[in-house]
Scaffold this motif. Structure first.
Motif, PDB file in Angstrom:
ATOM      1  N   ARG A 165      -1.567  -2.544   6.341  1.00  0.00           N
ATOM      2  CA  ARG A 165      -0.992  -2.507   7.686  1.00  0.00           C
ATOM      3  C   ARG A 165      -1.582  -3.655   8.495  1.00  0.00           C
ATOM      4  O   ARG A 165      -2.781  -3.924   8.412  1.00  0.00           O
ATOM      5  N   ALA A 166      -0.713  -4.325   9.220  1.00  0.00           N
ATOM      6  CA  ALA A 166      -1.147  -5.396  10.124  1.00  0.00           C
ATOM      7  C   ALA A 166      -0.423  -5.166  11.441  1.00  0.00           C
ATOM      8  O   ALA A 166       0.784  -5.372  11.539  1.00  0.00           O
ATOM      9  N   GLY A 167      -1.145  -4.689  12.439  1.00  0.00           N
ATOM     10  CA  GLY A 167      -0.518  -4.357  13.715  1.00  0.00           C
ATOM     11  C   GLY A 167       0.510  -3.255  13.517  1.00  0.00           C
ATOM     12  O   GLY A 167       0.206  -2.199  12.976  1.00  0.00           O
ATOM     13  N   GLN A 168       1.760  -3.527  13.923  1.00  0.00           N
ATOM     14  CA  GLN A 168       2.830  -2.533  13.792  1.00  0.00           C
ATOM     15  C   GLN A 168       3.494  -2.564  12.418  1.00  0.00           C
ATOM     16  O   GLN A 168       4.352  -1.737  12.130  1.00  0.00           O
ATOM     17  N   VAL A 169       3.116  -3.531  11.580  1.00  0.00           N
ATOM     18  CA  VAL A 169       3.791  -3.734  10.290  1.00  0.00           C
ATOM     19  C   VAL A 169       3.086  -2.981   9.169  1.00  0.00           C
ATOM     20  O   VAL A 169       1.891  -3.160   8.943  1.00  0.00           O
ATOM     21  N   HIS A 170       3.843  -2.137   8.477  1.00  0.00           N
ATOM     22  CA  HIS A 170       3.366  -1.497   7.250  1.00  0.00           C
ATOM     23  C   HIS A 170       3.981  -2.278   6.102  1.00  0.00           C
ATOM     24  O   HIS A 170       5.194  -2.510   6.088  1.00  0.00           O
ATOM     25  N   PHE A 171       3.161  -2.696   5.143  1.00  0.00           N
ATOM     26  CA  PHE A 171       3.692  -3.441   4.010  1.00  0.00           C
ATOM     27  C   PHE A 171       3.268  -2.781   2.702  1.00  0.00           C
ATOM     28  O   PHE A 171       2.192  -2.190   2.615  1.00  0.00           O
ATOM     29  N   HIS A 172       4.169  -2.857   1.708  1.00  0.00           N
ATOM     30  CA  HIS A 172       4.023  -2.068   0.486  1.00  0.00           C
ATOM     31  C   HIS A 172       4.469  -2.851  -0.733  1.00  0.00           C
ATOM     32  O   HIS A 172       5.476  -3.556  -0.676  1.00  0.00           O
ATOM     33  N   LEU A 173       3.762  -2.658  -1.837  1.00  0.00           N
ATOM     34  CA  LEU A 173       4.214  -3.137  -3.128  1.00  0.00           C
ATOM     35  C   LEU A 173       4.556  -1.905  -3.945  1.00  0.00           C
ATOM     36  O   LEU A 173       3.729  -0.989  -4.074  1.00  0.00           O
ATOM     37  N   LEU A 174       5.775  -1.875  -4.460  1.00  0.00           N
ATOM     38  CA  LEU A 174       6.237  -0.711  -5.212  1.00  0.00           C
ATOM     39  C   LEU A 174       6.545  -1.120  -6.642  1.00  0.00           C
ATOM     40  O   LEU A 174       7.055  -2.216  -6.899  1.00  0.00           O
ATOM     41  N   GLU A 175       6.242  -0.219  -7.582  1.00  0.00           N
ATOM     42  CA  GLU A 175       6.575  -0.415  -8.982  1.00  0.00           C
ATOM     43  C   GLU A 175       7.319   0.820  -9.468  1.00  0.00           C
ATOM     44  O   GLU A 175       7.127   1.911  -8.937  1.00  0.00           O
ATOM     45  N   ARG A 176       8.137   0.610 -10.500  1.00  0.00           N
ATOM     46  CA  ARG A 176       8.908   1.728 -11.055  1.00  0.00           C
ATOM     47  C   ARG A 176       7.973   2.763 -11.634  1.00  0.00           C
ATOM     48  O   ARG A 176       7.050   2.411 -12.382  1.00  0.00           O
ATOM     49  N   ARG A 177       8.191   4.007 -11.274  1.00  0.00           N
ATOM     50  CA  ARG A 177       7.319   5.062 -11.801  1.00  0.00           C
ATOM     51  C   ARG A 177       7.590   5.226 -13.288  1.00  0.00           C
ATOM     52  O   ARG A 177       8.729   5.082 -13.758  1.00  0.00           O
ATOM     53  N   GLN A 178       6.546   5.516 -13.999  1.00  0.00           N
ATOM     54  CA  GLN A 178       6.668   5.703 -15.451  1.00  0.00           C
ATOM     55  C   GLN A 178       7.237   7.091 -15.729  1.00  0.00           C
ATOM     56  O   GLN A 178       6.799   8.067 -15.140  1.00  0.00           O
ATOM     57  N   GLU A 179       8.196   7.112 -16.619  1.00  0.00           N
ATOM     58  CA  GLU A 179       8.850   8.399 -16.950  1.00  0.00           C
ATOM     59  C   GLU A 179       7.925   9.257 -17.780  1.00  0.00           C
ATOM     60  O   GLU A 179       7.153   8.821 -18.551  1.00  0.00           O
TER      61      GLU A 179
END
Length: 179
Positions: A165-179
């Motif tokens: 999080r930077a100020g009002q910005v939430h930032f995310h790295l997403l990866e495909r969940r493993q089945e």
């Protein structure tokens, strides 16, 4: 018109012009540095998609760091014109700038990408509208990057693995969940 600096790679320290468009907020330097540390600094051979181009800084950073192809989609005509000019100024042959709607682009995508950047206008439901189309644009082993006004735990089959999080910005790295 304002300017934003590319923080890494071939075009490090180069400035690109940013159109004066209401609500457009380029991803801050510190956030971009974190993102590209997460992704690894070298994106050689990777195809990247920036679905809400805006300033184009995420796409140009990816190209600067070796991405083989970058597609930037932008709806606003002023932002689109600035993006096209930035690509010309940087002689960025591997960057394609498309004027269009992000959801329509995703619905009709004919190829998948290794990395997809989502930094849509806030409080308009863009992430939810794109969620059904992520499998169409993102390779199963691809990375999804999302910025939002609130934390995101997942989108479709992708789950948040890193966040900040930077100020009002939430930032995310997403990866495909493993089945």
């Amino acid at each position: 018109m304002s300017r934003v600096r590319i923080v890494g790679g071939e075009w490090r320290s180069r400035l690109i012009d940013v159109a004066n468009v209401p609500g457009l907020r380029p991803t801050p330097d510190r956030v971009r540095e974190t993102l590209f540390n997460w992704l690894g600094q070298d994106l050689t051979g990777r195809a990247c998609l920036d679905l809400f181009g805006g300033s184009g800084i995420l796409g140009f950073e990816a190209a600067s760091r070796g991405a083989s192809a970058v597609t930037i989609v932008e709806h606003d005509p002023r932002a689109f014109a600035a993006l096209r000019q930035a690509a010309i100024t940087l002689d960025a042959a591997r960057v394609e700038v498309i004027r269009g709607d992000a959801v329509r682009f995703a619905q009709n995508a004919s190829k998948q990408f290794d990395v997809v950047f989502l930094d849509p206008p806030y409080k308009q439901g863009w992430l939810a509208r794109l969620e059904p189309w992520l499998e169409r644009v993102l390779k199963p082993d691809g990375w999804l990057y999302a910025e939002s006004e609130a934390p995101v735990t997942g989108l479709g089959a992708w789950r948040t693995t890193k966040q900040g999080r930077a100020g009002q910005v939430h930032f995310h790295l997403l990866e495909r969940r493993q089945e």
